[in-house]
Design an enzyme around this catalytic site. Structure first.
Site, mmCIF file in Angstrom:
data_model
loop_
_atom_site.group_PDB
_atom_site.id
_atom_site.type_symbol
_atom_site.label_atom_id
_atom_site.label_comp_id
_atom_site.label_asym_id
_atom_site.label_seq_id
_atom_site.Cartn_x
_atom_site.Cartn_y
_atom_site.Cartn_z
ATOM 1 N N ARG A 194 2.189 -4.673 6.213
ATOM 2 C CA ARG A 194 1.463 -3.668 5.436
ATOM 3 C C ARG A 194 2.307 -2.410 5.365
ATOM 4 N NH1 ARG A 194 -4.774 -2.293 4.618
ATOM 5 N NH2 ARG A 194 -4.497 -0.561 3.178
ATOM 6 N N HIS A 243 2.115 3.460 -9.086
ATOM 7 C CA HIS A 243 1.936 2.036 -9.420
ATOM 8 C C HIS A 243 3.084 1.533 -10.285
ATOM 9 C CE1 HIS A 243 -1.850 2.267 -7.515
ATOM 10 N NE2 HIS A 243 -2.484 2.932 -8.462
ATOM 11 N N LEU A 273 10.588 -20.830 -4.165
ATOM 12 C CA LEU A 273 9.645 -19.865 -3.588
ATOM 13 C C LEU A 273 8.283 -20.053 -4.233
ATOM 14 C CD1 LEU A 273 9.233 -17.173 -1.873
ATOM 15 C CD2 LEU A 273 9.648 -15.960 -4.025
ATOM 16 N N ASP A 321 0.833 -1.214 0.000
ATOM 17 C CA ASP A 321 0.000 0.000 0.000
ATOM 18 C C ASP A 321 0.864 1.258 0.000
ATOM 19 O OD1 ASP A 321 -2.428 1.315 -0.046
ATOM 20 O OD2 ASP A 321 -2.598 1.394 2.141
#
Ligand code: IPE
Ligand code: IPE
Ligand code: MG
Length: 255
Positions: A197, A49, A143, A32
């Protein structure tokens, strides 16, 4: 930093095979702060973005060295469709570009990539890129990279409940598996060990509600485009210093 010496405590739902990916911890990240990062620089949100997408590559590459076996990244929530159509369209283009550009790198780095979430509202071109990336990387063992697109945890629970309707007895395992199925995750269900976050908010925004039952939570003000492998390492380091109890009492106090 060495992680092999850390004992990773697993919670109730855990992997059954022994690949390298499954020995590492499961880290989930709510990426975020892209919009605010761009706004603070006088640029359109979309610039955030684009910068954020570059960070994804660096974090994915750093993850195995941090002792991470599964990395689940929140890229687009089911509620993010409510954003301006220009922003949504750019995000869809960025996902596609990321998949096309990163597939070979994932194969080289032994990374298995899967997209989790709904698929019925994804543009056709992106869907084809998803299928190609998943097929090409399916043997990755180092992974498990899961990218959540059009994802909603409450949707997943709802669809899992529908799927299990009529079953006589339903266990937690059944629910966990059904949730994987409805979100197109073909591996075993895994709880989240550490949830990160970025961007300063301290909420879950409908991400992995079931899998985070006993997750350690880590919030940082760092906005996603500024998040670095060193920040990831710091978060994992802090995770290992925490005491996970899963409802029991600490060993020393147990008597
Ligand atoms: C996260 O950054 C990326 C997506 C949700 C797609 P935001 O776009 O939410 O950035 P902020 O929270 O507005 O800064
Ligand atoms: C959560 O971020 C979704 C992603 C990071 C992809 P949002 O920015 O959409 O969440 P809210 O609206 O602040 O809760
Ligand atoms: Mg946001």
């Amino acid at each position: 930093m060495s992680h092999s010496s850390h004992s990773v405590k697993r919670s109730h739902v855990h992997a059954t095979h022994g690949t390298a990916a499954e020995k590492g911890i499961h880290v989930a990240i709510i990426m975020d702060g892209n919009g605010r990062w761009a706004t603070a620089r006088g640029r359109p949100r979309t610039a955030g973005h684009i910068a954020g997408a570059r960070v994804v590559r660096k974090i994915v590459e750093a993850a195995p060295d941090c002792g991470i076996g599964m990395l689940t990244l929140y890229a687009f929530s089911a509620d993010n469709w409510a954003r301006p159509s220009r922003e949504v369209a750019l995000l869809m283009r960025l996902f596609r570009r990321y998949l096309v550009a990163e597939t070979d790198r994932c194969v080289t780095n032994d990374v298995r990539m899967r997209i989790i979430g709904r698929r019925d509202r994804i543009p056709g071109e992106l869907l084809r890129a998803i299928q190609a990336a998943e097929e090409a990387t399916k043997y990755g063992k180092k992974l498990d990279l899961r990218i959540a697109v059009d994802y909603s945890a409450r949707d997943a629970v709802t669809r899992a409940v529908k799927k299990l309707r009529g079953h006589e007895s339903v266990t937690r395992e059944d629910v966990a598996r059904a949730m994987c199925d409805v979100d197109h995750w073909t591996g075993d269900p895994r709880d989240v060990d550490l949830l990160i976050r970025t961007g300063g908010e301290q909420r879950l925004s409908d991400f992995l509600l079931w899998e985070c039952a006993y997750a350690e939570l880590y919030f940082t003000d760092r906005r996603w485009p500024d998040f670095s492998p060193a920040d990831l390492e710091q978060a994992v380091h802090q995770f290992h210093s925490r005491e996970r109890r899963f409802g029991a009492v600490p060993e020393a106090a147990a008597g």
